[in-house]
Scaffold this active site. Structure first.
Site, PDB file in Angstrom:
ATOM      1  N   GLY A 277       0.777  -1.235   0.000  1.00 15.49           N
ATOM      2  CA  GLY A 277       0.000   0.000   0.000  1.00 15.49           C
ATOM      3  C   GLY A 277       0.809   1.286   0.000  1.00 15.49           C
ATOM      4  CD  GLN A 278       5.181  -0.039   0.618  1.00 22.20           C
ATOM      5  OE1 GLN A 278       4.213  -0.695   0.281  1.00 22.20           O
ATOM      6  NE2 GLN A 278       6.384  -0.547   0.760  1.00 22.20           N
ATOM      7  CE  LYS A 279       0.151   9.787  -2.373  1.00 21.30           C
ATOM      8  NZ  LYS A 279      -0.591  10.547  -1.424  1.00 21.30           N
TER       9      LYS A 279
END
Ligand SMILES: Nc1nc2c(ncn2[C@@H]2O[C@H](COP(=O)(O)OP(=O)(O)O)[C@@H](O)[C@H]2O)c(=O)[nH]1
Ligand SMILES: [Mg+2]
Lengths: 185, 185
Positions: free
Chosen positions: B69-71
């Site tokens: 889910g990291q940008k």
């Protein structure tokens, strides 16, 4: 010699195989896409690892991979304790790194045989893999209940349980590994 | 034999359900997945790709996809929408206040995706064990869930650490999906 396999090894073709192949169906050098980092087999009920291999580091230098590996490195021979055959559920975990270009469609097909009879087939489509990613897949499956005669037969037949694992990138075979299994009492 | 009967037969070969777990980084997605699967949750590193579990659940074969889910990798989420039967959106209920705006934006963005249009939506208000955690009602308000009319949805407060309500959420989403796609059973 051509880098391509002699037969056209498509996923559909592999799904029709009903015994282990005699040879490897692609060269080691076909795999410029993925690198296995870890592989684990566990008994789900006790969460105990039955088998585990790990690379010391997850860092891969994609420009300096050795693709000259011999066929011996594509074969693995497992010895499991006989209790293995009576476990209710087994989990197999695969951790792999993906090349910097990423993969559009990644798929694995695994065929398991006992005495040249198909006993199980797995077909899993990972699909897209993120460039440079590290990915994990655990498949937990329920073992077919075996009666004591069947268990004895498997113990008495070392290396007659075998599997072929085929890995495809965009429907092209990039890796083929073989395993054989024996159960010790 | 009508089309529906044929469709039912096709799916019945192996009743498969595909769940996609998304949410901001650090929400607890990987921990939830491991917890459901009975694994050790003490050493979980950030997910740099996907993490898939294939397991049997209430007679279904579940394929659960947890994507990082990291940008920097959120733009790849869309590669995993295809054939998703259920979306599990995980929220860190004790997150920094400024992250809820981002969380709401990402969620509502997903709901406009055509390839997710048929999916049931479960929101896990995770980390309920933390003292500062907002209740699931407060999370519902912050994420503006009441405006969602395009998807069957449900919010469940849970904790991946204590295991509280994880199965309740999973049961809801699997039941909701099975009512839709295996209607004739
Ligand atoms: N207290 C508490 N911590 C949690 C919970 N779920 C996850 N965490 C922690 O939150 C951090 C991020 O979890 P992780 O599963 O990696 O999040 P992901 O990025 O969404 O996959 C880890 O340190 C977890 O131990 C929870 O329910 N309660
Ligand atoms: Mg994660």
């Amino acid at each position: 010699m051509s880098r391509r396999a002699v037969v056209d090894v498509t996923p559909d073709a592999v799904l029709k195989f009903n015994k282990p192949t005699e040879k490897f169906l692609c060269p080691v050098s076909a795999n410029t896409f993925i690198e296995f980092l870890e592989f684990r087999i566990r008994d789900v009920e006790s969460n105990r690892a039955m088998f585990e291999v790990k690379r010391p580091s997850h860092e891969i230098d994609w420009n300096a991979r050795d693709l000259s590996g011999s066929d011996e490195l594509r074969k693995i021979s497992y010895t499991f304790p006989a209790e293995f055959l009576s476990y209710k559920a087994i989990g197999t975990t695969l951790v792999f790194a993906v090349c910097p270009a990423g993969i559009k469609n990644f798929r694995m097909i695994e065929r398991h045989y006992f005495k040249n009879r198909l006993i199980k087939s797995f077909d899993f489509t990972f699909g897209f893999c993120i460039p440079g990613s590290v990915n994990t897949w655990e498949s937990v499956y329920t073992m077919p209940p075996l009666d004591s005669d069947q268990i004895q037969e498997m113990i008495d037949s070392p290396d007659q349980t075998m599997s072929d694992s085929f890995y495809f990138v965009d429907d092209e075979l990039i890796m083929h590994n073989k395993a054989s299994y024996r159960y010790s009492t | 034999m009508g089309l529906l009967t044929v469709l039912k037969k096709l799916k019945q070969k192996e009743k498969e359900i595909r769940l996609l777990i998304l949410g901001l980084d650090n929400a607890g997605k990987t921990t939830i997945l491991k917890r459901i699967n009975g694994e050790d949750i003490s050493s979980i590193s950030p997910t740099l790709g996907f993490n898939i579990k294939t397991l049997a659940y209430n007679g279904y074969k579940l394929n659960i996809w947890d994507v990082g889910g990291q940008k920097s990798i959120r733009s790849y989420w869309r590669n995993y929408f295809e054939q998703t039967d259920g979306l599990v959106w995980v929220v860190d209920s004790a997150d920094r206040p400024d992250r809820f705006a981002d969380c709401k934006l990402e969620l509502h963005g997903l709901l406009t995706e055509e390839r997710l249009s048929g999916a049931s939506l479960l929101i896990f208000a995770n980390k309920q064990d933390l003292p500062g955690a907002l209740s699931s009602e407060e999370i519902a308000e912050l994420l503006d869930l009441k405006t969602i009319q395009t998807h069957h949805w449900q919010i469940v407060g849970c904790s991946a650490v204590t295991g509280e309500n994880l199965l309740k959420g999973m049961d809801w989403v699997v039941t909701d999906i099975s009512k839709r796609i295996y209607m004739l059973d």
